[in-house]
Design a protein around this motif. Structure first.
Motif, PDB file in Angstrom:
ATOM      1  N   THR A   3     100.139  -5.853  30.096  1.00 38.39           N
ATOM      2  CA  THR A   3     100.125  -5.733  28.640  1.00 38.39           C
ATOM      3  C   THR A   3     101.510  -5.926  28.028  1.00 38.39           C
ATOM      4  O   THR A   3     101.642  -6.565  26.987  1.00 38.39           O
ATOM      5  CB  THR A   3      99.570  -4.347  28.236  1.00 38.39           C
ATOM      6  N   SER A   4     102.525  -5.420  28.691  1.00 37.84           N
ATOM      7  CA  SER A   4     103.883  -5.546  28.159  1.00 37.84           C
ATOM      8  C   SER A   4     104.323  -7.008  28.077  1.00 37.84           C
ATOM      9  O   SER A   4     104.982  -7.408  27.124  1.00 37.84           O
ATOM     10  CB  SER A   4     104.872  -4.775  29.029  1.00 37.84           C
ATOM     11  N   LEU A   5     103.943  -7.780  29.079  1.00 35.93           N
ATOM     12  CA  LEU A   5     104.303  -9.194  29.085  1.00 35.93           C
ATOM     13  C   LEU A   5     103.546  -9.949  28.001  1.00 35.93           C
ATOM     14  O   LEU A   5     104.111 -10.814  27.329  1.00 35.93           O
ATOM     15  CB  LEU A   5     104.029  -9.806  30.457  1.00 35.93           C
ATOM     16  N   ILE A   6     102.295  -9.615  27.799  1.00 35.46           N
ATOM     17  CA  ILE A   6     101.508 -10.231  26.726  1.00 35.46           C
ATOM     18  C   ILE A   6     102.150  -9.924  25.375  1.00 35.46           C
ATOM     19  O   ILE A   6     102.289 -10.807  24.529  1.00 35.46           O
ATOM     20  CB  ILE A   6     100.042  -9.764  26.771  1.00 35.46           C
ATOM     21  N   ILE A   7     102.574  -8.692  25.185  1.00 29.62           N
ATOM     22  CA  ILE A   7     103.240  -8.302  23.937  1.00 29.62           C
ATOM     23  C   ILE A   7     104.540  -9.084  23.771  1.00 29.62           C
ATOM     24  O   ILE A   7     104.869  -9.535  22.675  1.00 29.62           O
ATOM     25  CB  ILE A   7     103.478  -6.775  23.896  1.00 29.62           C
ATOM     26  N   ALA A   8     105.282  -9.276  24.867  1.00 33.60           N
ATOM     27  CA  ALA A   8     106.534 -10.046  24.800  1.00 33.60           C
ATOM     28  C   ALA A   8     106.259 -11.486  24.356  1.00 33.60           C
ATOM     29  O   ALA A   8     106.994 -12.035  23.528  1.00 33.60           O
ATOM     30  CB  ALA A   8     107.239 -10.024  26.157  1.00 33.60           C
ATOM     31  N   TYR A   9     105.193 -12.104  24.866  1.00 36.10           N
ATOM     32  CA  TYR A   9     104.842 -13.474  24.454  1.00 36.10           C
ATOM     33  C   TYR A   9     104.385 -13.520  23.000  1.00 36.10           C
ATOM     34  O   TYR A   9     104.695 -14.465  22.274  1.00 36.10           O
ATOM     35  CB  TYR A   9     103.774 -14.072  25.371  1.00 36.10           C
ATOM     36  N   ILE A  10     103.673 -12.494  22.569  1.00 31.68           N
ATOM     37  CA  ILE A  10     103.269 -12.420  21.151  1.00 31.68           C
ATOM     38  C   ILE A  10     104.501 -12.315  20.263  1.00 31.68           C
ATOM     39  O   ILE A  10     104.590 -12.964  19.225  1.00 31.68           O
ATOM     40  CB  ILE A  10     102.297 -11.241  20.917  1.00 31.68           C
ATOM     41  N   ILE A  11     105.478 -11.540  20.688  1.00 30.79           N
ATOM     42  CA  ILE A  11     106.720 -11.401  19.920  1.00 30.79           C
ATOM     43  C   ILE A  11     107.447 -12.742  19.849  1.00 30.79           C
ATOM     44  O   ILE A  11     107.956 -13.124  18.793  1.00 30.79           O
ATOM     45  CB  ILE A  11     107.620 -10.299  20.519  1.00 30.79           C
ATOM     46  N   GLU A  22     113.470 -19.475  14.330  1.00 30.65           N
ATOM     47  CA  GLU A  22     113.346 -20.747  15.032  1.00 30.65           C
ATOM     48  C   GLU A  22     113.122 -20.592  16.537  1.00 30.65           C
ATOM     49  O   GLU A  22     113.694 -19.727  17.186  1.00 30.65           O
ATOM     50  CB  GLU A  22     114.578 -21.631  14.807  1.00 30.65           C
ATOM     51  N   ALA A  23     112.323 -21.479  17.073  1.00 33.30           N
ATOM     52  CA  ALA A  23     112.013 -21.486  18.502  1.00 33.30           C
ATOM     53  C   ALA A  23     113.260 -21.737  19.338  1.00 33.30           C
ATOM     54  O   ALA A  23     113.414 -21.164  20.412  1.00 33.30           O
ATOM     55  CB  ALA A  23     110.945 -22.538  18.806  1.00 33.30           C
ATOM     56  N   PHE A  24     114.172 -22.584  18.844  1.00 38.40           N
ATOM     57  CA  PHE A  24     115.341 -22.909  19.661  1.00 38.40           C
ATOM     58  C   PHE A  24     116.317 -21.749  19.784  1.00 38.40           C
ATOM     59  O   PHE A  24     117.272 -21.818  20.563  1.00 38.40           O
ATOM     60  CB  PHE A  24     116.047 -24.199  19.205  1.00 38.40           C
ATOM     61  N   VAL A  25     116.073 -20.649  19.073  1.00 40.10           N
ATOM     62  CA  VAL A  25     116.849 -19.424  19.242  1.00 40.10           C
ATOM     63  C   VAL A  25     116.055 -18.418  20.069  1.00 40.10           C
ATOM     64  O   VAL A  25     116.567 -17.827  21.022  1.00 40.10           O
ATOM     65  CB  VAL A  25     117.217 -18.805  17.868  1.00 40.10           C
ATOM     66  N   VAL A  26     114.792 -18.232  19.717  1.00 35.56           N
ATOM     67  CA  VAL A  26     113.951 -17.206  20.334  1.00 35.56           C
ATOM     68  C   VAL A  26     113.625 -17.542  21.791  1.00 35.56           C
ATOM     69  O   VAL A  26     113.687 -16.662  22.655  1.00 35.56           O
ATOM     70  CB  VAL A  26     112.649 -17.017  19.512  1.00 35.56           C
ATOM     71  N   VAL A  27     113.289 -18.777  22.077  1.00 36.53           N
ATOM     72  CA  VAL A  27     112.889 -19.163  23.436  1.00 36.53           C
ATOM     73  C   VAL A  27     114.025 -18.952  24.443  1.00 36.53           C
ATOM     74  O   VAL A  27     113.800 -18.334  25.488  1.00 36.53           O
ATOM     75  CB  VAL A  27     112.340 -20.605  23.467  1.00 36.53           C
ATOM     76  N   PRO A  28     115.249 -19.433  24.183  1.00 40.64           N
ATOM     77  CA  PRO A  28     116.321 -19.154  25.150  1.00 40.64           C
ATOM     78  C   PRO A  28     116.565 -17.653  25.374  1.00 40.64           C
ATOM     79  O   PRO A  28     116.845 -17.242  26.501  1.00 40.64           O
ATOM     80  CB  PRO A  28     117.552 -19.823  24.524  1.00 40.64           C
ATOM     81  N   VAL A  29     116.424 -16.859  24.328  1.00 40.68           N
ATOM     82  CA  VAL A  29     116.587 -15.410  24.495  1.00 40.68           C
ATOM     83  C   VAL A  29     115.490 -14.862  25.408  1.00 40.68           C
ATOM     84  O   VAL A  29     115.750 -14.036  26.290  1.00 40.68           O
ATOM     85  CB  VAL A  29     116.593 -14.687  23.121  1.00 40.68           C
ATOM     86  N   GLY A  30     114.260 -15.328  25.215  1.00 41.94           N
ATOM     87  CA  GLY A  30     113.162 -14.903  26.083  1.00 41.94           C
ATOM     88  C   GLY A  30     113.388 -15.317  27.528  1.00 41.94           C
ATOM     89  O   GLY A  30     113.127 -14.548  28.462  1.00 41.94           O
ATOM     90  N   ILE A  31     113.902 -16.521  27.725  1.00 40.50           N
ATOM     91  CA  ILE A  31     114.185 -17.005  29.080  1.00 40.50           C
ATOM     92  C   ILE A  31     115.290 -16.172  29.710  1.00 40.50           C
ATOM     93  O   ILE A  31     115.214 -15.788  30.879  1.00 40.50           O
ATOM     94  CB  ILE A  31     114.527 -18.502  29.060  1.00 40.50           C
ATOM     95  N   LEU A  32     116.320 -15.877  28.930  1.00 38.17           N
ATOM     96  CA  LEU A  32     117.383 -14.993  29.430  1.00 38.17           C
ATOM     97  C   LEU A  32     116.819 -13.625  29.790  1.00 38.17           C
ATOM     98  O   LEU A  32     117.322 -12.962  30.694  1.00 38.17           O
ATOM     99  CB  LEU A  32     118.474 -14.817  28.375  1.00 38.17           C
ATOM    100  N   GLY A  33     115.788 -13.233  29.077  1.00 38.04           N
ATOM    101  CA  GLY A  33     115.155 -11.940  29.344  1.00 38.04           C
ATOM    102  C   GLY A  33     114.266 -11.931  30.562  1.00 38.04           C
ATOM    103  O   GLY A  33     113.683 -10.916  30.902  1.00 38.04           O
ATOM    104  N   GLY A  34     114.112 -13.080  31.211  1.00 30.97           N
ATOM    105  CA  GLY A  34     113.338 -13.127  32.431  1.00 30.97           C
ATOM    106  C   GLY A  34     111.911 -13.598  32.250  1.00 30.97           C
ATOM    107  O   GLY A  34     111.122 -13.570  33.188  1.00 30.97           O
ATOM    108  N   MET A  35     111.559 -14.039  31.047  1.00 31.60           N
ATOM    109  CA  MET A  35     110.206 -14.540  30.823  1.00 31.60           C
ATOM    110  C   MET A  35     110.058 -15.918  31.458  1.00 31.60           C
ATOM    111  O   MET A  35     111.040 -16.637  31.636  1.00 31.60           O
ATOM    112  CB  MET A  35     109.917 -14.597  29.327  1.00 31.60           C
ATOM    113  N   ASN A  36     108.835 -16.293  31.790  1.00 36.62           N
ATOM    114  CA  ASN A  36     108.539 -17.572  32.406  1.00 36.62           C
ATOM    115  C   ASN A  36     108.999 -18.708  31.498  1.00 36.62           C
ATOM    116  O   ASN A  36     108.667 -18.743  30.310  1.00 36.62           O
ATOM    117  CB  ASN A  36     107.033 -17.670  32.671  1.00 36.62           C
ATOM    118  N   PHE A  37     109.744 -19.649  32.070  1.00 37.29           N
ATOM    119  CA  PHE A  37     110.330 -20.745  31.303  1.00 37.29           C
ATOM    120  C   PHE A  37     109.270 -21.555  30.556  1.00 37.29           C
ATOM    121  O   PHE A  37     109.343 -21.724  29.340  1.00 37.29           O
ATOM    122  CB  PHE A  37     111.131 -21.668  32.236  1.00 37.29           C
TER     123      PHE A  37
END
Length: 163
Positions: A3-11, A22-37
């Motif tokens: 559930t936590s990962l689903i919430i992270a993707y929703i965020i 913007e996606a070009f800011v949020v996506v790299p932060v998510g990747i740095l956070g360990g989310m699936n590329f």
């Protein structure tokens, strides 16, 4: 998938959909956070494009509102508009689509492109290409940058998300 990962993707989706995040800011932060590329990249771009498409579909109304607002202000052009117009005159729609998001965001770039004379269809495709290219490029740089720095614990989000 927990559930936590689903919430992270929703965020990621929601923040990417908000103008100026913007996606070009949020996506790299998510990747740095360990989310699936791949998953983060796709979800972030979709979030950005959903609101971009909505803005372009509603462009006639937004354009009338924006121009009326400018007229009420005494027709003074704000710095964002002046910057967008200068880029438009020098580089056209493709240039504005690729340069504009870094200065004013992809949503305002699309608005200014249509106001300055671009068609809705051409604006959507050029700004979409720009969002995808910048998000993918910056995300790859972040991914390889983290690997280059040899950071083993790059999943800083795991400290905040419990299983």
């Amino acid at each position: 998938m927990n559930t936590s990962l689903i919430i992270a993707y929703i965020i990621v989706f929601v923040l990417s959909a908000i103008p100026l995040f913007e996606a070009f800011v949020v996506v790299p932060v998510g990747i740095l956070g360990g989310m699936n590329f791949t998953m983060t990249l796709i979800i972030g771009i979709l979030g950005n494009l959903v609101t971009l498409l909505l803005i372009i579909v509603l462009m006639d109304r937004i354009k009338r509102w924006y121009l009326a607002r400018q007229e009420r202000k005494g027709n003074t052009r704000d710095r964002k508009s002046q910057r967008a117009e200068a880029i438009w005159k020098k580089y056209g729609l493709p240039g504005l689509a690729f340069i504009g998001p870094f200065f004013v965001g992809s949503h305002f770039t699309a608005l200014m492109a249509v106001i300055l004379g671009g068609s809705q269809k051409a604006t959507f495709w050029w700004v979409t290409l720009s969002v995808v290219a910048w998000t993918l490029g910056l995300s790859i740089l972040v991914l390889f940058g983290v690997d280059f720095m040899n950071l083993e614990d790059r999943q800083f989000l795991s400290r905040f998300i419990s299983d």
